[in-house]
Design an enzyme around this catalytic site. Structure first.
Site, PDB file in Angstrom:
ATOM      1  CD  GLU A  42      22.092  33.862  19.850  1.00 18.18           C
ATOM      2  OE1 GLU A  42      23.954  34.041  19.922  1.00 18.18           O
ATOM      3  OE2 GLU A  42      22.455  33.000  19.068  1.00 18.18           O
ATOM      4  NE  ARG A  46      19.404  27.082  15.566  1.00 20.42           N
ATOM      5  CZ  ARG A  46      20.597  27.137  16.711  1.00 20.42           C
ATOM      6  NH1 ARG A  46      20.038  26.163  16.808  1.00 20.42           N
ATOM      7  NH2 ARG A  46      21.529  28.083  16.253  1.00 20.42           N
ATOM      8  CE  LYS A 131      26.016  32.463  15.969  1.00 20.82           C
ATOM      9  NZ  LYS A 131      25.445  30.588  16.726  1.00 20.82           N
TER      10      LYS A 131
END
Ligand code: 3PG
Length: 186
Positions: A42, A46, A131
């Site tokens: 993943e 960012r 999540k």
């Protein structure tokens, strides 16, 4: 109703979460994961180069690695990640708009929820794999264990503060599909 998130992630008990700035870092991370026999990554949105690196990694390693986009916090980012070639989308939280956009990309997607209210909102949105982030801050194993009998049919992928030592406790819970984290890339 999450375009097959359970199916795409079910071969994995660990989802490596990567913060990548350069192609060199991406090569290092992918080589490292493949050596360990881990076939998923993943890449979090960012960094300024994250979308380009999703494109690069999915082109270069896509036959051996399933490449997802993480930290997808807006509809615009969800669409950009899909366009860059991500195979699944992950968000720390969710809004109705974001869930709709993720669903409309056709990609498997994993939105976040922490509290009972957020989990019930997720159920109303036909979500069943969530999540749970940041797991270590919001009760970790104890919270997820308490949720197991209350929110039947809801499974979690906790991330945040998990490491090689704590992962087994999470994976032992009946409502934890896999754990995510960055520890194996450090
Ligand atoms: C995530 O986005 O899931 C987290 O940053 C992973 O948490 P960790 O870096 O504490 O493992």
């Amino acid at each position: 109703m999450q375009n097959g998130i359970r199916e795409i992630l079910s071969p994995f008990s660990i989802i490596p979460v990567a913060v990548l700035h350069t192609q060199e870092q991406a090569d290092l991370a992918c080589t490292n994961l493949l050596e360990k026999g881990i076939g998923v990554i993943e890449i979090t949105l960012r960094t300024a180069s994250a979308l380009d690196l999703i494109r690069y990694v999915s082109t270069r390693y896509g036959s051996n690695l399933i490449v997802g986009a993480g930290t997808v916090c807006s509809s615009e980012r969800a669409e950009a990640a899909a366009k860059a070639g991500a195979s699944f989308l992950v968000s720390p939280g969710q809004t109705e708009q974001l869930v709709n956009t993720m669903r409309n990309t056709g990609l498997p997607f994993l939105p976040g929820a922490i509290s009972p209210t957020e989990i019930q909102q997720s159920m109303e949105r036909d979500l069943e794999v969530l999540k749970f982030f940041p797991a270590h801050v919001f009760g970790g194993v104890s919270a997820l264990s308490a949720y197991a009998s209350v929110f039947q049919g809801i499974d979690f992928i906790p991330t945040g503060g998990i490491n090689e030592q704590s992962m087994a406790d999470y994976l032992a819970l009946p409502n934890v599909l896999a754990v995510g984290g960055s520890w194996m890339l450090k």
